[in-house]
Design a protein around this motif. Structure first.
Motif, PDB file in Angstrom:
ATOM      1  N   LEU A 296      83.711  41.682  68.039  1.00 57.81           N
ATOM      2  CA  LEU A 296      83.103  41.040  66.883  1.00 57.81           C
ATOM      3  C   LEU A 296      81.728  40.490  67.244  1.00 57.81           C
ATOM      4  O   LEU A 296      80.784  40.586  66.450  1.00 57.81           O
ATOM      5  N   PHE A 297      81.606  39.920  68.429  1.00 62.85           N
ATOM      6  CA  PHE A 297      80.317  39.402  68.877  1.00 62.85           C
ATOM      7  C   PHE A 297      79.252  40.509  68.869  1.00 62.85           C
ATOM      8  O   PHE A 297      78.157  40.326  68.337  1.00 62.85           O
ATOM      9  N   LEU A 298      79.575  41.643  69.442  1.00 61.81           N
ATOM     10  CA  LEU A 298      78.618  42.741  69.521  1.00 61.81           C
ATOM     11  C   LEU A 298      78.308  43.322  68.147  1.00 61.81           C
ATOM     12  O   LEU A 298      77.152  43.596  67.808  1.00 61.81           O
ATOM     13  N   GLN A 299      79.342  43.501  67.338  1.00 58.71           N
ATOM     14  CA  GLN A 299      79.130  44.085  66.016  1.00 58.71           C
ATOM     15  C   GLN A 299      78.417  43.126  65.067  1.00 58.71           C
ATOM     16  O   GLN A 299      77.763  43.564  64.113  1.00 58.71           O
ATOM     17  N   SER A 300      78.530  41.830  65.316  1.00 61.32           N
ATOM     18  CA  SER A 300      77.814  40.875  64.466  1.00 61.32           C
ATOM     19  C   SER A 300      76.306  41.042  64.624  1.00 61.32           C
ATOM     20  O   SER A 300      75.546  40.823  63.675  1.00 61.32           O
ATOM     21  N   ASN A 301      75.870  41.422  65.822  1.00 57.69           N
ATOM     22  CA  ASN A 301      74.451  41.729  66.025  1.00 57.69           C
ATOM     23  C   ASN A 301      74.031  42.907  65.154  1.00 57.69           C
ATOM     24  O   ASN A 301      72.971  42.889  64.519  1.00 57.69           O
ATOM     25  N   ASN A 302      74.878  43.935  65.138  1.00 58.62           N
ATOM     26  CA  ASN A 302      74.573  45.111  64.323  1.00 58.62           C
ATOM     27  C   ASN A 302      74.545  44.762  62.842  1.00 58.62           C
ATOM     28  O   ASN A 302      73.706  45.257  62.092  1.00 58.62           O
ATOM     29  N   TYR A 303      75.468  43.903  62.433  1.00 51.96           N
ATOM     30  CA  TYR A 303      75.509  43.491  61.023  1.00 51.96           C
ATOM     31  C   TYR A 303      74.204  42.826  60.612  1.00 51.96           C
ATOM     32  O   TYR A 303      73.600  43.188  59.594  1.00 51.96           O
ATOM     33  N   LEU A 304      73.749  41.874  61.412  1.00 53.81           N
ATOM     34  CA  LEU A 304      72.521  41.156  61.054  1.00 53.81           C
ATOM     35  C   LEU A 304      71.323  42.106  61.041  1.00 53.81           C
ATOM     36  O   LEU A 304      70.457  42.026  60.156  1.00 53.81           O
ATOM     37  N   ALA A 305      71.281  43.010  62.019  1.00 55.10           N
ATOM     38  CA  ALA A 305      70.185  43.972  62.083  1.00 55.10           C
ATOM     39  C   ALA A 305      70.179  44.877  60.849  1.00 55.10           C
ATOM     40  O   ALA A 305      69.114  45.159  60.276  1.00 55.10           O
ATOM     41  N   VAL A 306      71.347  45.330  60.430  1.00 56.74           N
ATOM     42  CA  VAL A 306      71.440  46.216  59.267  1.00 56.74           C
ATOM     43  C   VAL A 306      70.967  45.501  58.005  1.00 56.74           C
ATOM     44  O   VAL A 306      70.215  46.062  57.193  1.00 56.74           O
ATOM     45  N   VAL A 307      71.402  44.270  57.808  1.00 54.52           N
ATOM     46  CA  VAL A 307      71.010  43.511  56.622  1.00 54.52           C
ATOM     47  C   VAL A 307      69.506  43.294  56.575  1.00 54.52           C
ATOM     48  O   VAL A 307      68.853  43.517  55.536  1.00 54.52           O
ATOM     49  N   PHE A 308      68.914  42.887  57.696  1.00 56.05           N
ATOM     50  CA  PHE A 308      67.477  42.628  57.704  1.00 56.05           C
ATOM     51  C   PHE A 308      66.662  43.917  57.640  1.00 56.05           C
ATOM     52  O   PHE A 308      65.577  43.934  57.052  1.00 56.05           O
ATOM     53  N   CYS A 309      67.177  44.998  58.223  1.00 53.32           N
ATOM     54  CA  CYS A 309      66.474  46.285  58.086  1.00 53.32           C
ATOM     55  C   CYS A 309      66.513  46.753  56.641  1.00 53.32           C
ATOM     56  O   CYS A 309      65.521  47.291  56.125  1.00 53.32           O
ATOM     57  N   GLY A 310      67.651  46.553  55.983  1.00 53.17           N
ATOM     58  CA  GLY A 310      67.738  46.882  54.567  1.00 53.17           C
ATOM     59  C   GLY A 310      66.748  46.074  53.747  1.00 53.17           C
ATOM     60  O   GLY A 310      66.119  46.596  52.808  1.00 53.17           O
ATOM     61  N   LEU A 311      66.592  44.813  54.107  1.00 55.77           N
ATOM     62  CA  LEU A 311      65.623  43.957  53.420  1.00 55.77           C
ATOM     63  C   LEU A 311      64.199  44.458  53.651  1.00 55.77           C
ATOM     64  O   LEU A 311      63.375  44.466  52.721  1.00 55.77           O
ATOM     65  N   ALA A 312      63.900  44.894  54.882  1.00 52.69           N
ATOM     66  CA  ALA A 312      62.554  45.381  55.196  1.00 52.69           C
ATOM     67  C   ALA A 312      62.224  46.626  54.376  1.00 52.69           C
ATOM     68  O   ALA A 312      61.141  46.717  53.782  1.00 52.69           O
ATOM     69  N   VAL A 313      63.135  47.580  54.335  1.00 50.16           N
ATOM     70  CA  VAL A 313      62.896  48.811  53.565  1.00 50.16           C
ATOM     71  C   VAL A 313      62.735  48.495  52.090  1.00 50.16           C
ATOM     72  O   VAL A 313      61.824  48.998  51.415  1.00 50.16           O
ATOM     73  N   ASP A 314      63.601  47.658  51.574  1.00 49.16           N
ATOM     74  CA  ASP A 314      63.546  47.264  50.173  1.00 49.16           C
ATOM     75  C   ASP A 314      62.207  46.605  49.839  1.00 49.16           C
ATOM     76  O   ASP A 314      61.601  46.878  48.795  1.00 49.16           O
ATOM     77  N   SER A 315      61.732  45.757  50.744  1.00 45.33           N
ATOM     78  CA  SER A 315      60.492  45.020  50.500  1.00 45.33           C
ATOM     79  C   SER A 315      59.265  45.925  50.575  1.00 45.33           C
ATOM     80  O   SER A 315      58.314  45.771  49.803  1.00 45.33           O
ATOM     81  N   VAL A 316      59.261  46.870  51.511  1.00 47.08           N
ATOM     82  CA  VAL A 316      58.117  47.769  51.667  1.00 47.08           C
ATOM     83  C   VAL A 316      57.970  48.669  50.442  1.00 47.08           C
ATOM     84  O   VAL A 316      56.850  48.933  49.982  1.00 47.08           O
ATOM     85  N   LEU A 317      59.101  49.128  49.915  1.00 49.35           N
ATOM     86  CA  LEU A 317      59.022  49.990  48.728  1.00 49.35           C
ATOM     87  C   LEU A 317      58.448  49.236  47.533  1.00 49.35           C
ATOM     88  O   LEU A 317      57.854  49.849  46.653  1.00 49.35           O
ATOM     89  N   GLY A 318      58.684  47.932  47.516  1.00 52.61           N
ATOM     90  CA  GLY A 318      58.050  47.105  46.492  1.00 52.61           C
ATOM     91  C   GLY A 318      58.583  47.286  45.093  1.00 52.61           C
ATOM     92  O   GLY A 318      57.912  46.967  44.113  1.00 52.61           O
ATOM     93  N   TRP A 319      59.782  47.832  44.962  1.00 55.05           N
ATOM     94  CA  TRP A 319      60.357  47.963  43.638  1.00 55.05           C
ATOM     95  C   TRP A 319      60.610  46.598  43.033  1.00 55.05           C
ATOM     96  O   TRP A 319      60.773  45.607  43.722  1.00 55.05           O
ATOM     97  N   HIS A 320      60.683  46.548  41.725  1.00 50.23           N
ATOM     98  CA  HIS A 320      60.906  45.261  41.061  1.00 50.23           C
ATOM     99  C   HIS A 320      62.274  44.704  41.407  1.00 50.23           C
ATOM    100  O   HIS A 320      63.261  45.450  41.491  1.00 50.23           O
ATOM    101  N   PRO A 321      62.376  43.395  41.632  1.00 46.95           N
ATOM    102  CA  PRO A 321      63.681  42.772  41.873  1.00 46.95           C
ATOM    103  C   PRO A 321      64.652  43.065  40.725  1.00 46.95           C
ATOM    104  O   PRO A 321      64.236  43.351  39.600  1.00 46.95           O
ATOM    105  N   LEU A 322      65.914  42.961  41.015  1.00 48.93           N
ATOM    106  CA  LEU A 322      66.934  43.279  40.012  1.00 48.93           C
ATOM    107  C   LEU A 322      66.937  42.273  38.870  1.00 48.93           C
ATOM    108  O   LEU A 322      67.308  42.593  37.750  1.00 48.93           O
ATOM    109  N   PHE A 323      66.551  41.031  39.160  1.00 50.76           N
ATOM    110  CA  PHE A 323      66.594  39.987  38.118  1.00 50.76           C
ATOM    111  C   PHE A 323      65.225  39.389  37.888  1.00 50.76           C
ATOM    112  O   PHE A 323      64.395  39.360  38.761  1.00 50.76           O
TER     113      PHE A 323
END
Length: 323
Positions: A296-323
């Motif tokens: 769990l310790f090791l995979q928690s690192n992967n979880y945080l990385a995936v979430v923030f990488c998803g945020l980076a891609v989402d932000s670079v594309l610059g699409w309008h927020p959902l709300f």
């Protein structure tokens, strides 16, 4: 950043330190070992969180735009701040680092660097971080770095770590600061999305850290550090891990109004995966099975990385927020 070490997620490694890999007795080899020892004081692997957290936050703050110069300048200033905090942490924890097997090869624990030199090195890095960020970004980002270093050294390392089992809960706030620094560097303010990201890392730190501490609790017990797995049963610890994992996922979902469909999908899928792992650990302990908390310790690192990488891609594309 961690600025500085994530209070547990990065309590060290049993792997040889960098300077151990240098052989020979000539002046070049000696100098190389000394330089690598100073680098080891900064805990380079710990600073990975700086990259994971700061870049996506800055991209979200300047949604649809990428300012490479500012990003690189902020990362460098943040790196100096994290290196300062980690070095001063080594100074304060040199005594327990000698006792714990996983940290006994750290530079100060094996006297590879004089303690006074390490202290000066840490303070110099901290002052340099403040000056650099003030110059390249703004005063607020520099001030936040200084506040983080002081909090990590005096509140967590010297105040909480050896006194309470809740040390990483409150001390973990130091590891959340990269998102505030990154946001402040772009906007000169602290907006609610930055606070949401702060909470993501704040709630993520306890399950990440306690999973590691479950595996190495005898190390902590020998050093007199009252980590939760040292003073509580495994069932209590894993129940707390589940609770904080739910809070982590909830914090990621709270950010959805400021993001787009990519981040939303990543946060939901990754969150379900993280929750499944936490519940599996808890269920295994309740059934009396032999569990592997380090997974769990090791995979928690992967979880945080995936979430923030998803945020980076989402932000670079610059699409309008959902709300």
């Amino acid at each position: 950043m961690r600025i500085g070490q994530q209070p547990g997620g990065a309590h060290g490694s049993s792997a040889p330190v960098l300077s151990d890999r240098v052989t020979g007795s000539g002046p070049i080899a000696t100098l190389t070992r000394r330089v690598l020892a100073y680098i080891a004081l900064t805990k380079p692997r710990v600073i990975e969180l700086l990259l994971v957290a700061t870049i996506p936050t800055m991209l979200l703050a300047h949604r649809g735009h990428v300012d490479i110069r500012l990003i690189l300048a902020t990362l460098f200033g943040g790196w100096m701040g994290a290196a300062s905090a980690n070095t001063l942490n080594c100074v304060a924890d040199a005594d327990i680092d000698k006792v714990m097997k996983r940290t006994s090869r750290r530079p100060l624990a094996r006297a590879a660097v004089p303690t006074s030199h390490a202290f000066v090195f840490g303070v110099t890095l901290g002052l340099g971080s403040f000056a650099w960020l003030w110059w390249q970004a703004n005063l607020l980002s520099g001030a936040l770095v200084v506040a983080t270093i002081l909090f990590y050294v005096f509140v967590y390392t010297l105040g909480l770590k050896r006194r309470t089992s809740q040390n990483v809960v409150w001390g973990g706030a130091a590891g959340c600061m990269p998102v505030l620094v990154g946001w402040a560097a772009v906007t000169g303010t602290i907006g609610w999305p930055a606070l949401a990201l702060f909470l993501v890392i704040f709630f993520w730190t306890p399950p990440h850290t306690w999973a590691l501490a479950m595996r190495y609790k005898e190390d902590y017990r020998a050093a007199g550090v009252p980590m939760l797995p040292v003073v509580a049963t495994e069932q209590v610890v894993t129940k707390q891990i589940v609770i904080y994992t739910w809070l982590t996922v909830a914090a990621t979902l709270a950010l959805i109004p400021a993001t787009g469909v990519i981040y939303t999908a990543v946060a939901i899928v990754a969150g379900a995966w993280f929750l499944l792992m936490a519940h599996q650990l808890y269920s295994g302990v309740r059934r009396g099975e032999s569990v592997k908390p380090l997974r769990l310790f090791l995979q928690s690192n992967n979880y945080l990385a995936v979430v923030f990488c998803g945020l980076a891609v989402d932000s670079v594309l610059g699409w309008h927020p959902l709300f």
